[in-house]
Scaffold this motif. Sequence first.
Motif, mmCIF file in Angstrom:
data_model
loop_
_atom_site.group_PDB
_atom_site.id
_atom_site.type_symbol
_atom_site.label_atom_id
_atom_site.label_comp_id
_atom_site.label_asym_id
_atom_site.label_seq_id
_atom_site.Cartn_x
_atom_site.Cartn_y
_atom_site.Cartn_z
ATOM 1 N N GLY A 62 0.799 -1.224 0.000
ATOM 2 C CA GLY A 62 0.000 0.000 0.000
ATOM 3 C C GLY A 62 0.829 1.271 0.000
ATOM 4 N N ILE A 63 1.970 1.223 -0.660
ATOM 5 C CA ILE A 63 2.896 2.357 -0.668
ATOM 6 C C ILE A 63 2.516 3.354 -1.766
ATOM 7 C CG2 ILE A 63 5.297 3.009 -1.171
ATOM 8 C CD1 ILE A 63 6.157 0.459 0.251
ATOM 9 N N THR A 64 2.702 4.630 -1.471
ATOM 10 C CA THR A 64 2.628 5.677 -2.484
ATOM 11 C C THR A 64 4.048 5.957 -2.955
ATOM 12 O OG1 THR A 64 0.643 6.693 -1.555
ATOM 13 C CG2 THR A 64 2.024 8.079 -2.961
ATOM 14 N N TYR A 65 4.312 5.684 -4.233
ATOM 15 C CA TYR A 65 5.644 5.867 -4.813
ATOM 16 C C TYR A 65 5.745 7.249 -5.448
ATOM 17 C CZ TYR A 65 5.923 0.779 -4.309
ATOM 18 O OH TYR A 65 5.914 -0.497 -3.813
ATOM 19 N N ARG A 66 6.878 7.885 -5.216
ATOM 20 C CA ARG A 66 7.163 9.193 -5.799
ATOM 21 C C ARG A 66 8.475 9.072 -6.571
ATOM 22 N NH1 ARG A 66 5.667 12.035 -0.009
ATOM 23 N NH2 ARG A 66 3.419 12.201 -0.366
ATOM 24 N N PRO A 67 8.414 8.915 -7.885
ATOM 25 C CA PRO A 67 9.636 8.652 -8.675
ATOM 26 C C PRO A 67 10.451 9.919 -8.949
ATOM 27 C CG PRO A 67 7.667 7.689 -9.687
ATOM 28 C CD PRO A 67 7.209 8.698 -8.681
ATOM 29 N N PHE A 68 10.970 10.511 -7.881
ATOM 30 C CA PHE A 68 11.816 11.696 -8.004
ATOM 31 C C PHE A 68 12.450 11.966 -6.646
ATOM 32 C CE2 PHE A 68 7.601 13.026 -6.733
ATOM 33 C CZ PHE A 68 7.841 13.854 -5.652
ATOM 34 N N ILE A 69 13.606 12.604 -6.665
ATOM 35 C CA ILE A 69 14.159 13.234 -5.459
ATOM 36 C C ILE A 69 14.748 14.574 -5.906
ATOM 37 C CG2 ILE A 69 15.751 13.119 -3.508
ATOM 38 C CD1 ILE A 69 15.569 10.142 -3.483
#
Length: 305
Positions: A62-69
């Motif tokens: 149930g993770i929300t992925y954010r493809p950036f840093i």
Amino acid sequence: MAHFTGKFEHNYEKTPRFMQIETTIVCQATCWFCPQKKATRRPLFMDMNVIDKILSETKGLGITYRPFILNEPFADKRMPEIVKKIKADKTAKVEFNSNGELVNPVVAEKLFEAGIDAIRFSVDGITKKTFDETRGINFDKVYAHVGNFVKRAQELKHPVDIEVRMIQLPGTEDEQVEFRKYWEDKGAKVLFPELYSYPWEAQTEAVNKPCLKILDETFVYVDGRVTLCCWDSAERAVVGDVKTENLIDIWNGAKLKEYRDLLAVGNRDAIHLCSRCDAYKNLDFSQIKGKVRSDNAPREVNSPN
């Protein structure tokens, strides 16, 4: 500025709720407040096998992925494919921060098809003069692409959460009023975050306070190393490496526990990275009890995008 006394009541989950993955270190913008151009870590693009390993180890959580840093996510032309990989997990969500220039109509359609959940566009100006001074990319393209994305989401009735941001730069108060009206009239949410300097960029000391940033988020660099914080632009607080370790093992590992315990009592000075960080300096942690989700925490900082 009052120092924190006591211990911050925190309840860390066995798995993160949010995960930022730096699939590339590339950004085409030249924002004066962002240390991205100083970044030297390589490769320029994360190996797809590493991305697959991360997703495999966190599937079904149930993770929300954010493809950036510290990058512009859509400088990675694989991004629509990566979103599809993430959304193959029915429990997962995917969110972006983007400067908008590379989200052209073709990319937008692929993102809608892949199932994007949220995107925050950092535009930072309603006039070309202000925008050019801040971002250093094509004003007309950004407004065309962001405007198209908002319009197409409405036409498709796609449930993507869209927010357009403008940093509260000095002297732009009147422009902020115009900015809000322009984007709200188009149907987008608007946010005006405060300008924040990354640790070790402007700060000479820390504030002795806890931190919300590490409660439920984890951060993976383009080379596979895991860091304490998304504001760690120069790898000062590396806690593991997903190429050789399991991501969840890193999350529950001794190094992160040590850092969390230090931050729970506001001892930033004991952590090299945090010893020059003033994030959440105005937040009264005594009023925060129990488990805190960082997506609902006060958003006082600008993103690198």
